[in-house]
Scaffold this active site. Structure first.
Site, short mmCIF file in Angstrom:
data_model
loop_
_atom_site.label_atom_id
_atom_site.label_comp_id
_atom_site.label_asym_id
_atom_site.label_seq_id
_atom_site.Cartn_x
_atom_site.Cartn_y
_atom_site.Cartn_z
N HIS A 121 4.56 6.94 -0.95
CA HIS A 121 5.60 5.94 -1.19
C HIS A 121 5.02 4.60 -1.66
CE1 HIS A 121 7.46 9.04 1.13
NE2 HIS A 121 6.92 8.63 2.26
N CYS A 122 3.89 4.63 -2.34
CA CYS A 122 3.22 3.40 -2.79
C CYS A 122 2.97 2.46 -1.62
CB CYS A 122 4.03 2.70 -3.88
SG CYS A 122 4.19 3.66 -5.39
N ALA A 123 2.64 3.04 -0.48
CA ALA A 123 2.34 2.23 0.72
C ALA A 123 1.22 2.92 1.50
CB ALA A 123 3.59 2.07 1.57
#
EC number: 2.8.1.7
Length: 685
Positions: free
Chosen positions: A639-641
């Protein structure tokens, strides 16, 4: 709302005499004189338009092109047969390129002569029934309108039946139906307004602590917590709270105090009452055409709303209308289409400012999205104000878009990037955050809502602490703008950023809010046309905010589409949306946690929309593919995290995320699918 200053060209257009232009478009070929036209319009207006109690007297609209057909069949049989969403209650005249809504006239007294039918829309239509049922049914779309006239209904606008002129008057036809069949009003109120159990918030939600301890953060308590609504929700949300009867406030007409650019202006129509008497999810879903799609032979269940939201028909129609009637470059031409496009673009800026509570539209800079907005602050403000040894403070929950730009500017300036930790539930450790602040802290950047875990951050406290140490504060609102009421003036942040596609608008458009002081001290970060005041070969002079940050041709059409998306959300009510979505989250959380092998990731007390999890024995990507086979769209990955997930000992999760068009029934389908995967009854891999 104050409007950004317009260019010299646009002001010149506005000052031109209206006598230099015809009252109607050049295409018009009406067989009557202007005086007869005005008299007809006045007669129709007096007979048919019913202003709201607070509406000022309106000037009669101008009649449209073409002859006047029999509109009775068009308004009742035609639209009912079509089953589509007309966005006006009667035929739409077109005046000087602008649409005007004209409702059907009231019924005459028993012995009165028949009243003239309302004028036909867009050219002559001898058989209105055929034009309405066959034409719109074939097209499958609703008529579009210009941005000057507010579209108040989400599907069709419901009008109460007109009062008959006499006791013997015949019964009135029903108001236009939305997309699909409209149930009896009494039954609808009973089904959606009386049975509160359907929206009851479940109790006994268990916080499932991850099995990995990291750092010195305290572990999450394993005792069940009470299901309490976050502080930003209305108290005691219920179905009764999700309905409303007050009509939204009408848009203010363009007056001399505003810098509107239309050569031919029309008066705003009277305000109509919004049709959604309760938070009717079935009616709302009919506004989103993509929700009728099937995937692998199953109805689409869109649970990837944290990645992007789907678009209502009004946004799609508005984009189409712009390209069909208004497409032009802005701020720099002396022709009609440039005037229309400029006005629509600046109206979008006004709408964004109003939606987030900004004091002026000059505080709003249009960008491609949240990522570009953060990069603008980092590389324009940061490059000017950061020195070696200065400090930037972020949190462990950030999206990559709120990490990488600060890494890049730190490398260029010698600034130091500090990261505030989180606990195992995904809560920010506020005391540790405060401990990172000091006299060298120049900027604090934090997400309002975590895109990976759904944690709602204490942004009011973050802003307060940042300012206490003299730092500028940026809040990433990409995951909060669609779920939580935003008031930037009350929040007090120096910068607030969000993306339009996260709030039911088009992709490629977003906004950077900055205080007047913060934007003034930020230099331009890109050069080109429009942002300049004067250019010589030796030097350039720049415009003030927001113009100096918008070099070149902006994303005009999608800014206009964002206007309609925000208005759509305003009509539903952000507080009602928040209450309904929280009910969905509280319904799904304990039921998902009860499935053997499921471990919830991110169990903070205050959450919004997101429900991340992992399933024992299955990779997240496998689970995502298996759910896709059932027509269920979720995100599976990091999740781009990545820093946030790695803090919890993970590389990826499965992330369903909810929006107001999702239903409890869809959650049940999702839960059954996850249970089948867990029990080995689904095709995984």
């Amino acid at each position: 709302m104050t409007r950004s200053p317009c260019s010299t060209t646009s002001r010149w257009i506005s000052s031109m005499s209206t006598s230099e232009y015809r009252a109607v478009d050049a295409e018009s070929d009406l067989p009557i004189s202007a005086a007869e036209l005005a008299a007809l319009a006045s007669q129709l207006y007096a007979a048919s338009i019913r202003p709201g109690p607070d509406s000022p007297p309106q000037q009669a609209p101008v009649a449209p092109r073409g002859s006047v057909p029999d509109a009775t069949a068009a308004t009742s049989a035609g639209r009912t047969a079509a089953g589509t969403a007309d966005v006006y209650p009667g035929p739409v005249p077109q005046v000087g390129g602008r649409d005007v809504y004209l409702p059907p006239p009231a019924s005459p007294a028993p012995e009165a002569p028949p009243q003239a039918a309302p004028p036909a829309p867009r050219g002559s239509a001898p058989d209105a029934t055929a034009a309405t049922s066959a034409g719109r049914a074939a097209a499958g779309t609703s008529d579009v309108y210009s941005s000057w006239v507010p579209q108040l209904g989400v599907a069709d606008i419901y009008l109460g039946a007109p009062t008959p002129a006499g006791p013997e008057a015949p019964p009135q036809s029903a108001p236009p139906a939305p997309r699909g069949q409209v149930p009896d009003t009494t039954a609808a109120a009973t089904a959606y307004g009386a049975d509160l159990s359907a929206f009851a918030v479940p109790t006994g939600i268990v916080s499932t602590a991850p099995g990995v301890q990291a750092g010195t953060a305290p572990p999450v308590p394993v005792v069940p917590r009470a299901a309490t609504a976050p502080s930003w929700l209305p108290e005691a949300p219920s179905v009764a709270d999700l309905g409303w009867s007050d009509a939204p406030a009408p848009d203010a007409p363009a007056g001399d105090e505003h810098d509107y650019h239309f050569l031919t202006k029309t008066d705003p129509v009277p305000q109509f009452r919004d049709e959604h008497e309760v938070f009717d999810v079935a009616a709302i879903r009919s506004d989103f055409p993509i929700l009728k799609e099937t995937v692998n032979g199953k109805p689409l269940i869109w649970f990837d709303n944290a990645a992007t939201t789907q678009k209502p028909q009004v946004v799609i129609d508005r984009l189409s209308h712009f390209y069909a009637h208004e497409n032009s470059n802005i701020h720099r031409a002396a022709h009609e289409l440039a005037a229309r496009a400029t006005d629509a673009y600046e109206e979008a800026r006004d709408t964004v400012a109003e939606f987030i509570g900004a004091p002026s539209s000059d505080n709003i800079v249009f960008v491609r999205g949240t990522t570009e907005a953060i990069n603008l602050v980092a590389h324009a403000w940061g490059a000017k104000h950061l020195q070696p040894g200065d400090e930037i403070v972020i949190t462990h929950l950030e999206h990559h878009a709120n990490i990488v730009p600060w890494q890049l500017i730190s490398q260029k300036t010698g600034a130091i990037l500090k990261v505030a930790p989180i606990d195992d539930a995904g809560n920010l450790l506020l005391s540790e955050f405060e401990g990172l602040l000091g006299p060298r802290t120049k900027l604090v950047a934090a997400s309002h809502v975590s895109n990976a875990l759904g944690t709602v951050m204490p942004v009011d406290k973050i802003v307060e602490l940042g300012h206490r140490y003299g730092a500028r504060v940026l809040i990433d609102g990409a995951q909060s703008i669609q779920h939580i009421p935003i008031d930037v003036a009350e929040l007090g942040a120096d910068f607030f950023v969000f993306s339009g596609h996260k709030i039911y608008g088009p992709t490629g458009i977003g906004a950077l809010y900055g205080t007047e002081e913060a934007l003034t001290e930020t230099p331009p970060w890109q050069g080109g046309g429009h942002m300049i005041a004067d250019v010589t070969l030796e030097r350039s002079l720049y415009q003030g905010p927001p113009t100096k940050f918008e070099a070149g041709t902006g994303n005009i059409a999608d800014a206009v589409g964002l206007t309609e998306a925000l208005r759509y959300v305003q009509r539903l009510g952000v507080e009602r949306i928040a209450a309904y979505e929280h009910a969905l989250l509280e319904y799904a959380t304990p039921r998902l946690a009860d499935i053997p092998g499921v471990r919830l990731i991110g169990t903070a007390q205050e959450k919004a929309s997101v429900l991340s999890f992992v399933l024992a024995g299955h990779e997240p990507l496998e689970v995502g593919k298996a759910l896709n086979a059932e027509g269920i769209a979720v995100r599976a990955g990091h999740h781009c995290a990545q820093p946030a997930l790695r803090r919890l000992g993970l590389e990826a999760t499965v992330r369903p995320s909810f929006a107001f068009y999702n239903t409890f029934e869809e959650i049940d389908v999702f839960l059954r699918a996850v249970r089948r995967i867990a029990e080995g009854g689904a095709n995984v891999g």
